[in-house]
Each structure stands twice: as structure tokens, then as C-alpha cells.
Design an enzyme around this catalytic site. Structure first.
Site, short mmCIF file in Angstrom:
data_model
loop_
_atom_site.label_atom_id
_atom_site.label_comp_id
_atom_site.label_asym_id
_atom_site.label_seq_id
_atom_site.Cartn_x
_atom_site.Cartn_y
_atom_site.Cartn_z
N ILE A 16 67.20 -11.12 -143.30
CA ILE A 16 65.86 -10.94 -142.74
C ILE A 16 64.88 -10.90 -143.91
CG2 ILE A 16 64.35 -9.49 -141.32
CD1 ILE A 16 66.59 -10.99 -139.79
N HIS A 17 64.29 -12.06 -144.15
CA HIS A 17 63.31 -12.20 -145.23
C HIS A 17 61.91 -12.10 -144.63
CE1 HIS A 17 62.88 -16.41 -143.95
NE2 HIS A 17 64.19 -16.38 -143.82
N ALA A 18 60.89 -12.45 -145.38
CA ALA A 18 59.50 -12.22 -144.97
C ALA A 18 59.13 -12.85 -143.62
CB ALA A 18 58.54 -12.69 -146.06
N PRO A 20 61.01 -13.91 -140.81
CA PRO A 20 61.52 -13.24 -139.60
C PRO A 20 61.07 -11.78 -139.52
CG PRO A 20 63.33 -13.75 -141.09
CD PRO A 20 62.10 -14.40 -141.64
N ALA A 21 60.86 -11.13 -140.66
CA ALA A 21 60.37 -9.75 -140.63
C ALA A 21 58.97 -9.71 -140.04
CB ALA A 21 60.38 -9.15 -142.04
#
Length: 88
Positions: A16-18, A20-21
Site C-alpha cells: 500500500i503505497h501513496a 492506494p493509500a
């Protein structure tokens, strides 16, 4: 008020990178519910805070628990689970 809990395994190879966050935060804020995310054995964090979510360092294969509390908790939990469970 209703409280719904979902357990989700992160499938995205990048974790979960920027991006999807940010989608997760937007969905949590739009839900009107109080939503938290937690790794096993760790304190839950607000799903409305991108810094809190990024601080979890969620990687592919991690299992998290989503808890939504509110009038539309079922829909909120399902929506956030779908974002976390997406392949990309």
C-alpha cells in the site's frame, strides 16, 4: 450504530503505497463512518490519515483488520476492503 470488522490480505505486489493509500483515505472520509486499520497485535490507526496508513508499511501478504463504525459501516468496510485487496 453498527460496527463491522473485515480481515483483508494485501495483494498488491508494491504493497500500500501513496496512490492506494490516498484512495483509502478518500473512501474512509466519504463513508461518514469511523474507520480504523490494524496489523495483528498492533494498535489501530485512523483510515482517514494518509500518514498513519503509510506508517503501517503495508506490504504484499500482510493481513490487516478494518473496523468501521457508523450507520453505513457494512458498505464502508466492504469498500475499504476492496481497495486494500486490489492487485494494483
Amino acid at each position: 450504530m453498527t460496527t463491522i470488522t473485515r480481515t483483508v490480505t494485501i495483494r498488491n505486489p508494491l504493497g500500500i503505497h501513496a496512490r492506494p493509500a490516498a484512495r483509502l483515505v478518500q473512501a474512509a472520509q466519504a463513508s461518514g463512518c469511523t474507520v480504523t486499520i490494524a496489523l495483528p497485535g498492533a494498535a489501530p490507526v485512523s483510515a482517514e490519515s494518509i500518514l498513519s496508513i503509510m506508517g503501517l508499511g503495508l506490504a504484499q501478504g500482510d493481513v490487516v483488520t478494518i473496523t468501521a463504525t457508523g450507520d453505513d459501516a457494512e458498505s464502508a468496510a466492504e469498500s475499504l476492503a476492496a481497495i486494500l485487496h486490489a492487485d494494483a
